[in-house]
Design a protein around this motif. Structure first.
Motif, short mmCIF file in Angstrom:
data_model
loop_
_atom_site.label_atom_id
_atom_site.label_comp_id
_atom_site.label_asym_id
_atom_site.label_seq_id
_atom_site.Cartn_x
_atom_site.Cartn_y
_atom_site.Cartn_z
N ILE A 65 0.83 -1.21 0.00
CA ILE A 65 0.00 0.00 0.00
C ILE A 65 0.86 1.26 0.00
O ILE A 65 0.59 2.22 -0.72
N THR A 66 1.93 1.25 0.80
CA THR A 66 2.69 2.50 1.01
C THR A 66 4.05 2.52 0.32
O THR A 66 4.71 3.56 0.32
N GLY A 67 4.47 1.40 -0.26
CA GLY A 67 5.83 1.31 -0.79
C GLY A 67 6.18 2.34 -1.84
O GLY A 67 7.33 2.77 -1.95
N SER A 68 5.20 2.77 -2.62
CA SER A 68 5.47 3.73 -3.70
C SER A 68 5.15 5.17 -3.31
O SER A 68 5.20 6.07 -4.13
N ILE A 69 4.82 5.38 -2.01
CA ILE A 69 4.46 6.72 -1.53
C ILE A 69 5.58 7.23 -0.63
O ILE A 69 6.08 6.51 0.23
N LEU A 70 5.99 8.47 -0.84
CA LEU A 70 7.02 9.05 0.01
C LEU A 70 6.52 9.15 1.45
O LEU A 70 5.44 9.68 1.71
N ALA A 71 7.31 8.66 2.38
CA ALA A 71 6.93 8.69 3.79
C ALA A 71 7.55 9.90 4.48
O ALA A 71 8.66 10.32 4.14
N VAL A 72 6.85 10.48 5.45
CA VAL A 72 7.41 11.52 6.30
C VAL A 72 8.18 10.81 7.41
O VAL A 72 7.63 9.97 8.12
N TYR A 233 18.11 6.05 -6.10
CA TYR A 233 17.64 4.75 -5.61
C TYR A 233 17.13 4.87 -4.17
O TYR A 233 16.06 4.34 -3.83
N LEU A 234 17.87 5.60 -3.33
CA LEU A 234 17.42 5.78 -1.94
C LEU A 234 16.12 6.57 -1.89
O LEU A 234 15.25 6.28 -1.07
N TRP A 235 15.99 7.58 -2.77
CA TRP A 235 14.73 8.33 -2.81
C TRP A 235 13.58 7.40 -3.22
O TRP A 235 12.49 7.46 -2.63
N ALA A 236 13.81 6.57 -4.21
CA ALA A 236 12.76 5.66 -4.68
C ALA A 236 12.34 4.69 -3.58
O ALA A 236 11.19 4.24 -3.55
N LYS A 237 13.26 4.39 -2.67
CA LYS A 237 12.92 3.49 -1.54
C LYS A 237 12.38 4.27 -0.34
O LYS A 237 12.22 3.71 0.74
N SER A 238 12.12 5.57 -0.53
CA SER A 238 11.61 6.45 0.52
C SER A 238 12.56 6.55 1.70
O SER A 238 12.14 6.75 2.85
N GLN A 239 13.85 6.45 1.43
CA GLN A 239 14.86 6.55 2.49
C GLN A 239 15.59 7.89 2.46
O GLN A 239 16.48 8.13 3.26
#
Length: 843
Positions: A65-72, A233-239
């Motif tokens: 559900i959340t893997g493709s959404i940027l997390a805060v 790559y890190l941005w794509a992983k929301s890291q």
């Protein structure tokens, strides 16, 4: 309860989920978020746990559900971070509240997901010479350093002033002066200031302006493009950088006329579409939404390879490039020489650290399908070989060089090699690729010498050399089909007759057309690394020097010898004429380098001589080498005597790349002479110059001169002298140096004593134990309590090496001292000795 949860979701404008291990394990949380997804409610994930400890499990419900959404990211619980992230969450909520219609928004979200997915798929680093083997991107070593802005800006100001002066002079002179004074105080590669290590995630910390702009510099092969892949790559992983809706990586070398025809005015969305959505063009809604977010600065642009772009920016793209650079958050990467743009925040990729090298070797040989014990033996031999050869150890800190070294070592051991130039390394790898090329054609090359192998591959090498040379002349990094056809005609080597030429492992094609082109000659091409293009251009340059067309080569040298863009070409050429194959070009090459036109000021000329001479270690006879070294030492004298740090630092940069020269006795004797000046500011400059050099073979006179500096009247000279011994460590571990450092423990300046302690500890394994122990024990009985504290600190850092009865007795005495600081330091020293200190008397 479930009904009330469902009602809450039904009534919500959006849903914030605070993710932890417990949240993922909760059945109710799962039902609630799945219900929100089913109703197409906007979801804002918030990361509470540290991702290094826990993150949503791949392929489980929460990640789906959340893997493709940027997390805060709320994992850092410092007050400053919480306040920052709360504001970020509020901004996200406001943005969701004013979001465009659901259908348009869904289209745009799909667009963002496709870019993110592309970055996630680029999760590996292919090897240069064997693309079938790769490293996981997360295992790459990105070492960044912050360049201190104040010093940097001052040097930029000087550089620009010199450029202005140069222009004024050129306007007054005839046309031949355009070759002179190309760089007076050098280039941006030579004006780095003080450097401080920094983590990738902190790259924007020093950005104080509303628009975040960072310049990332790096030498050839240092890992600039790897850095770009790593952060996307890190941005794509929301890291990383969750505040940006989209991170857009643009490889600037692709912005060429062949991809962007002249008859159109391009916008930022055109660039994004061309680079990421060419086969699925954006709808008008998507383009409109893109522009809205662009205007709100919701994107971060990664502009990779300014040096490959700056010399020939297509006119139709200049406006859009400038617009992105001036109005958008961005990171620009470049080799240092190409930069004439102003940035307040500058970083440098500094290559591998000493600790990275053995880890990389372990990874490299761990991937070789070979007998485990044999592979282990090879990597151990290689590591010992590198550590025992300072010049090769220095070369190995550049990632691309270490890969090439490992590739060659996996096939051959170089136990008899004690020096390795960059040119020799590239020559070896080209020979290896040629042999692999012959194997693929079922040609037995086992008994062939290098010259015979090159003769077998004559057509292929000649084509690549000619192509590289023309590409350098035309400022081409991406080589258009037209240049390939021109090279075919001029070399009479046609790809239709030699199709295998494009499969040697040195040259790659790039096809960005919507319909894949099966004809290789219709595609753009590029060398696997720009340094290979520079190496092949150097080979062609020497081929011309040895031909009836030598005047073309002479003009090429005269026109470009002071342009930093061509520096590696001339360095490679100097290295190649050290080999018998090109030896006949030696006199003409050096005569042309030394001849008119000359740099008017002279600093650019001496820098060129330093780097070319260092690369051609074995080619010059003693008399020639001595003459060059005398010329260089004269310039060293001039630069230090004028006491202009910009000039001295400029020369220092070239010396730092010239291991063989800094270890020459003539150069070291000049440094000794300069260190004897009565002028204190000049002595400071000299000792700092020595400190920044990698002197692997200091002559005894130099060590004595540094030893004398330990008692200099100036505290800065004394402190720097101690730091020199820290760097030299075992190479300066003599009785006299140890006595000098022990005496420095009594210095009244804290920095001097601190560096003396560091030097003694660094030498602990090499210095005669009795000499060190006697000196430290004497210091433990000194009247000055500060000296006793420092002696305790050294003994503590030496640990078990200092565990003798003589030391124990001295420390027991220190435990009875009146001063609590001495007693505390004595206790710490005993504690660091471990069980060896657990004697009855001490207990």
């Amino acid at each position: 309860m479930i009904l009330s949860m469902a009602k809450a979701v039904n009534d919500a404008a959006f849903v914030c989920c605070f993710m932890t291990q417990e949240y993922e394990d909760s059945v109710n949380c799962k039902l609630e978020l799945q219900h929100a997804q089913k109703l197409h409610k906007p979801i804002i994930p918030c990361m509470v746990s540290n991702r290094k400890v826990w993150k949503p499990s791949p392929s489980k419900w929460l990640d789906l559900i959340t893997g493709s959404i940027l997390a805060v990211d709320f994992s850092n619980i410092s007050e400053e971070n919480i306040n920052t992230k709360v504001r970020e969450l509020i901004d996200r909520i406001k943005k969701q509240s004013s979001a465009p219609p659901a259908e348009s928004n869904a289209t745009f979200v799909k667009l963002l997901k496709s870019v993110r997915q592309k970055y996630l798929e680029q999760n590996r680093i292919k090897r240069i010479v064997n693309e079938e083997i790769f490293f996981p991107l997360e295992q790459s070593y990105i070492n960044l350093a912050m360049v201190e802005a104040k010093e940097q800006q001052e040097k930029e100001k000087n550089l620009k002033q010199q450029r202005q002066n140069k222009q004024e002079q050129e306007n007054e002179q005839n046309s031949t002066s355009k070759y002179n004074l190309d760089k007076i105080l050098g280039t941006y590669e030579e004006i780095h200031g003080v450097k401080i290590s920094i983590h990738v995630e902190d790259i924007f910390q020093k950005c104080n302006n509303e628009i975040k702009k960072v310049l990332v510099l790096g030498r050839a092969g240092i890992g600039k493009s790897t850095f770009c892949l790593y952060v996307t790559y890190l941005w794509a992983k929301s890291q990383l950088w969750s505040e940006y809706d989209l991170v857009i990586l643009i490889h600037l070398r692709r912005l060429a006329d062949t991809n962007y025809p002249l008859n159109k005015r391009y916008t930022p969305v055109d660039l994004a579409e061309m680079e990421y959505f060419q086969q699925d063009p954006l709808s008008e809604d998507a383009r409109r939404l893109f522009k809205q977010q662009y205007d709100k600065r919701k994107f971060l642009w990664i502009l990779d390879g300014y040096d490959e772009f700056s010399q020939s920016i297509p006119e139709q793209l200049k406006r859009v490039f400038d617009n992105i650079r001036e109005t958008q958050h961005h990171i620009l990467t470049s080799r240092p020489y190409a930069i004439d743009l102003s940035y307040d925040v500058k970083m440098e990729i500094i290559g591998f650290t000493n600790d990275n090298i053995p880890k990389y070797i372990e990874q490299f040989f761990g991937q070789i399908k070979d007998d485990a014990s044999h592979s282990s033996s090879k990597k151990l031999k290689l590591l010992n070989f590198l550590r025992s050869n300072p010049s090769i150890w220095g070369v190995a800190h550049i990632p691309v060089n270490l890969e090439l070294i490992c590739s060659l070592w996996s096939n051959n051991d170089w136990i008899e090699t004690d020096t390795l130039t960059i040119t020799a390394l590239y020559d070896e790898i080209i020979e290896w690729l040629c042999r692999r090329h012959l194997t693929r054609q079922h040609i037995n090359h086992t008994a062939m010498t290098k010259l015979v192998v090159y003769k077998q591959c004559y057509n292929e090498l000649r084509f690549l050399e000619h192509l590289a040379f023309k590409a350098m002349e035309n400022n081409n990094i991406m080589l258009p089909p037209k240049l390939l056809m021109q090279t075919e005609a001029e070399t009479e080597c046609y790809l239709s007759e030699h199709p295998q030429l494009l499969n040697m492992g040195i040259f790659k094609s790039y096809d960005d057309s919507p319909i894949p082109n099966q004809n290789e000659t219709k595609k753009q091409h590029y060398f696997v690394h720009l340094s290979f293009q520079e190496h092949f251009a150097a080979r062609h340059l020497l081929r011309l020097l040895n031909s009836p067309d030598k005047h073309e080569a002479i003009n090429y040298i005269n026109n470009n010898k002071y342009q930093q863009r061509f520096r590696l070409v001339f360095v490679f050429a100097a290295g190649l004429i050290a080999t018998s194959h090109y030896e006949s070009c030696k006199n003409l090459f050096w005569t042309t380098i030394q001849g008119e036109p000359l740099d008017l000021v002279g600093i650019a000329h001496v820098k060129l001589i330093i780097e070319c001479l260092n690369e051609g270690i074995s080619q010059t006879v003693d008399t020639e080498r001595a003459a060059f070294l005398k010329f260089i030492s004269q310039w060293l004298n001039i630069c230090i005597t004028v006491k202009k740090l910009g000039v001295t630092d400029n020369l220092l940069e070239s010396f730092q790349r010239a291991d063989s020269l800094v270890n020459a006795s003539l150069i070291q004797n000049k440094l000794i002479q300069l260190l004897q000046t009565q002028d204190i500011p000049a002595r400071r400059i000299v000792i700092q110059f020595i400190l920044k050099l990698e002197i692997s073979n200091p002559i005894p006179k130099l060590i004595s001169a540094i030893l004398k500096a330990l008692v200099d009247e100036d505290k800065y000279v004394r402190g720097s002298a101690c730091e020199v011994f820290v760097r030299m460590s075992e190479k300066a571990a003599t009785d006299e140096v140890v006595h000098g450092l022990l005496n420095a423990l009594r210095d009244k300046d804290d920095n001097v004593t601190k560096q003396a302690i560091n030097a003694l500890v660094k030498m602990a394994d090499q210095i005669p134990t009795k000499v060190a122990i006697d000196g430290l024990c004497n210091a433990l009985y000194d009247e000055d309590s500060n000296v006793r504290c420092r002696a305790c600190e050294v003994i503590g850092k030496m640990g078990g090496k200092a565990a003798t009865n003589q030391v124990f007795n001295a420390l027991l005495n220190a435990l009875q001292a009146e001063q609590s600081s001495v007693r505390c330091n004595a206790c710490e020293a005993l504690g660091k000795m471990g069980g060896k200190a657990a004697t009855n008397d001490i207990i």
